[in-house]
Write an enzyme that holds these catalytic residues in place. Structure first.
Site, short mmCIF file in Angstrom:
data_model
loop_
_atom_site.label_atom_id
_atom_site.label_comp_id
_atom_site.label_asym_id
_atom_site.label_seq_id
_atom_site.Cartn_x
_atom_site.Cartn_y
_atom_site.Cartn_z
N GLY A 74 0.80 -1.22 0.00
CA GLY A 74 0.00 0.00 0.00
C GLY A 74 0.83 1.27 0.00
O GLY A 74 2.06 1.24 0.01
N THR A 77 -0.65 6.17 4.80
CA THR A 77 -1.83 6.35 5.63
C THR A 77 -1.42 7.04 6.93
O THR A 77 -0.24 7.26 7.19
CB THR A 77 -2.55 5.02 5.91
OG1 THR A 77 -3.85 5.29 6.45
CG2 THR A 77 -1.78 4.14 6.89
N CYS A 170 -3.95 6.44 1.15
CA CYS A 170 -3.77 5.19 0.40
C CYS A 170 -3.46 5.44 -1.07
O CYS A 170 -3.69 4.57 -1.93
CB CYS A 170 -4.99 4.29 0.56
SG CYS A 170 -5.38 3.93 2.30
#
Length: 220
Positions: A74, A77, A170
């Site tokens: 990912g 965040t 993200c």
């Protein structure tokens, strides 16, 4: 009881990100085929974490919040107080779960949790996590080494959402982010924590649970 059905759940409270991540790495590196799986439930002090393939362009204005480059999948965040973080330190080879199945079970657990509060939530095939009315309420990021997972999910309960404005959450510019207290009145934090763990343990097919409140007893 087979090892594949046993789980230790550790409620660690509010902790710093870096030493917790290092403990996860060490636990995973040193575990043996006889190591019981663990779930760590916690909250982090404010931090941005950037996945191993993350792009710096998604860090817009981190300001005084530290940025940590990590080894999960990912993009970027945010973690902070009021966000429930669940780390899944599981032998998924022993569980006979593929990564996609583990992700699906994690997402389904959050959807079930929210259904219990009368909130309609859903997952997206092209953007892992859980959403309510196009706003993200739960992020997912995993790493698997030698058939064992670590990292996990982050559920926005009653946290300050402002830091999400400093990033492309993200990796998606302009992605809306929400939290449970925006959707439900009179949220009891301990009840949410208990429900989330109960649902996860059930959906991950564990039948014998041991509770702990620290990392005492494991070599971290």
């Amino acid at each position: 009881m087979p090892l594949s059905e046993q789980i230790v759940v550790r409620d660690l409270g509010l902790v710093e990100y870096l030493p917790t991540w290092q403990s996860m790495q060490r636990f995973t590196a040193e575990r043996t085929p006889d190591t019981v799986d663990e779930i760590w439930l916690l909250e982090h002090q404010p931090v941005f974490t950037q996945g191993h393939a993350g792009k710096t362009e998604h860090l817009l204005n981190p300001g005084d919040i530290p940025v940590v480059q990590v080894d999960r999948g990912g993009q970027v965040t945010y973690h902070g107080p009021g966000q429930l973080v669940v780390y899944l330190l599981l032998n998924i080879r022993r569980k006979k779960f593929g990564v996609k199945e583990l992700v699906a079970r994690m997402e389904a657990s959050i959807v079930e949790l929210l259904q219990g509060y009368g909130v309609a939530a859903y997952a997206k095939a092209d953007a892992p996590g859980v959403y309510v009315d196009e706003a993200k309420i739960c992020s997912l990021g995993l790493r698997v080494r030698k058939g064992c997972s670590f990292h996990g999910l982050a559920f926005n309960l009653d946290m300050d959402l402002e830091p999400f404005n400093r990033i492309n959450p993200c990796g998606y510019a302009g992605m809306a982010v929400t939290r449970l207290i925006n959707l439900v009145d009179n949220v009891d934090r301990e009840s949410v924590k208990d429900s989330l763990i109960e649902i996860l343990v059930t959906r991950l097919e564990y039948n014998e649970r041991t509770n702990a409140n620290s990392l005492e007893g494991i070599d971290v």
